[in-house]
Enzyme design. Structure first.
Site, PDB file in Angstrom:
ATOM      1  N   LEU A 129      23.639  41.968  38.292  1.00  0.00           N
ATOM      2  CA  LEU A 129      24.142  43.315  38.558  1.00  0.00           C
ATOM      3  C   LEU A 129      23.081  44.359  38.216  1.00  0.00           C
ATOM      4  O   LEU A 129      22.560  44.385  37.096  1.00  0.00           O
ATOM      5  CB  LEU A 129      25.401  43.592  37.730  1.00  0.00           C
ATOM      6  CG  LEU A 129      26.646  42.763  38.059  1.00  0.00           C
ATOM      7  CD1 LEU A 129      27.796  43.174  37.140  1.00  0.00           C
ATOM      8  CD2 LEU A 129      27.053  42.911  39.521  1.00  0.00           C
ATOM      9  N   ASP A 130      22.780  45.206  39.187  1.00  0.00           N
ATOM     10  CA  ASP A 130      21.864  46.328  38.993  1.00  0.00           C
ATOM     11  C   ASP A 130      22.722  47.570  38.768  1.00  0.00           C
ATOM     12  O   ASP A 130      23.475  47.982  39.662  1.00  0.00           O
ATOM     13  CB  ASP A 130      20.959  46.501  40.203  1.00  0.00           C
ATOM     14  CG  ASP A 130      20.124  45.264  40.478  1.00  0.00           C
ATOM     15  OD1 ASP A 130      19.818  44.538  39.508  1.00  0.00           O
ATOM     16  OD2 ASP A 130      19.772  45.032  41.647  1.00  0.00           O
ATOM     17  N   ILE A 131      22.591  48.164  37.591  1.00  0.00           N
ATOM     18  CA  ILE A 131      23.543  49.188  37.168  1.00  0.00           C
ATOM     19  C   ILE A 131      22.823  50.493  36.840  1.00  0.00           C
ATOM     20  O   ILE A 131      21.798  50.505  36.144  1.00  0.00           O
ATOM     21  CB  ILE A 131      24.339  48.685  35.941  1.00  0.00           C
ATOM     22  CG1 ILE A 131      25.096  47.399  36.314  1.00  0.00           C
ATOM     23  CG2 ILE A 131      25.300  49.754  35.442  1.00  0.00           C
ATOM     24  CD1 ILE A 131      25.651  46.640  35.133  1.00  0.00           C
ATOM     25  N   PHE A 141      24.665  49.103  41.965  1.00  0.00           N
ATOM     26  CA  PHE A 141      23.859  49.342  43.161  1.00  0.00           C
ATOM     27  C   PHE A 141      23.346  48.004  43.693  1.00  0.00           C
ATOM     28  O   PHE A 141      23.215  47.030  42.959  1.00  0.00           O
ATOM     29  CB  PHE A 141      22.665  50.243  42.843  1.00  0.00           C
ATOM     30  CG  PHE A 141      22.985  51.712  42.834  1.00  0.00           C
ATOM     31  CD1 PHE A 141      22.530  52.542  43.844  1.00  0.00           C
ATOM     32  CD2 PHE A 141      23.750  52.266  41.808  1.00  0.00           C
ATOM     33  CE1 PHE A 141      22.823  53.903  43.843  1.00  0.00           C
ATOM     34  CE2 PHE A 141      24.047  53.622  41.800  1.00  0.00           C
ATOM     35  CZ  PHE A 141      23.581  54.440  42.821  1.00  0.00           C
TER      36      PHE A 141
END
Length: 200
Positions: A129-131, A141
């Site tokens: 997870l890119d947060i 994102f």
């Protein structure tokens, strides 16, 4: 006391390994095979290797390179990038890769999590997870931080657990490449939302 597990995360492109800052301006830093040799000597616990352009530029995982990396590495590898279906995951597992990292694909095909988990076990099924933090709120994102996902953050973390994810890799876009430490508020938030192991 539990000792920390040291897990370098290598960002792969067609040209080699790069370093980014806030997911921008990738700078070339070296050859992936040589880098794996260095981390063998340093006795890292595990490697995460993410092809950051495979999905955005719509190309297949570089199976030849992944095979070479798996043969060279003396530690377990989690590979992510460009994986869209179970057959691709099976091919990558066949090289000796221990874990598959999923990111953008889960927002168009959430069932791929259970498909890979049923095939290889939840311990081999990882979501990356890119947060991004904005106004004290967290947003997920995809596409290297370019596309914001319209999902309630808390609810989606719980949904991942229900789908059978075995591990969550947490990337803070705000902290990426800044050498300023971890976002502990983000880590604690995810920690209390789920029982899934977290790599930060």
């Amino acid at each position: 006391m539990l000792l920390p597990r040291i897990i370098p995360c290598l960002l792969l492109t067609k040209d080699g390994l790069v370093k980014t800052e806030n997911f921008k301006n990738p700078n070339y830093i070296g050859d992936p095979i040589n880098t794996v040799k260095i981390f063998n000597e340093k006795k890292a616990d595990e490697l995460i290797i993410l092809d950051i352009h495979a999905t955005t530029q719509n190309y297949e995982p570089n199976y030849k390179l992944i095979d070479k990396l798996a043969r060279e590495s003396k530690m377990p590898i989690c590979y992510g990038g460009g994986i869209k279906n179970l057959d691709q995951a099976k091919k990558i597992f066949s090289f000796g890769i221990e874990k598959i990292g999923l990111s953008s694909i889960i927002f168009s095909n959430l069932k791929i999590i259970s498909e890979i988990s049923n095939y290889a076990g939840s311990q081999s099924t990882v979501v990356v997870l890119d947060i991004f933090k904005e106004n004290n709120e967290y947003f997920i994102f995809i596409n290297n931080g370019k596309t914001k996902i319209d999902e309630n953050f808390d609810n989606f973390i719980v949904k991942l657990q229900d789908e059978g994810v075995g591990e969550i890799v947490v990337n803070s876009i705000n902290k990426d490449g800044s050498m300023s430490g971890f976002d502990f508020d983000l880590i604690n938030k995810i920690f209390y939302l789920t029982k899934i192991p977290i790599t930060v």
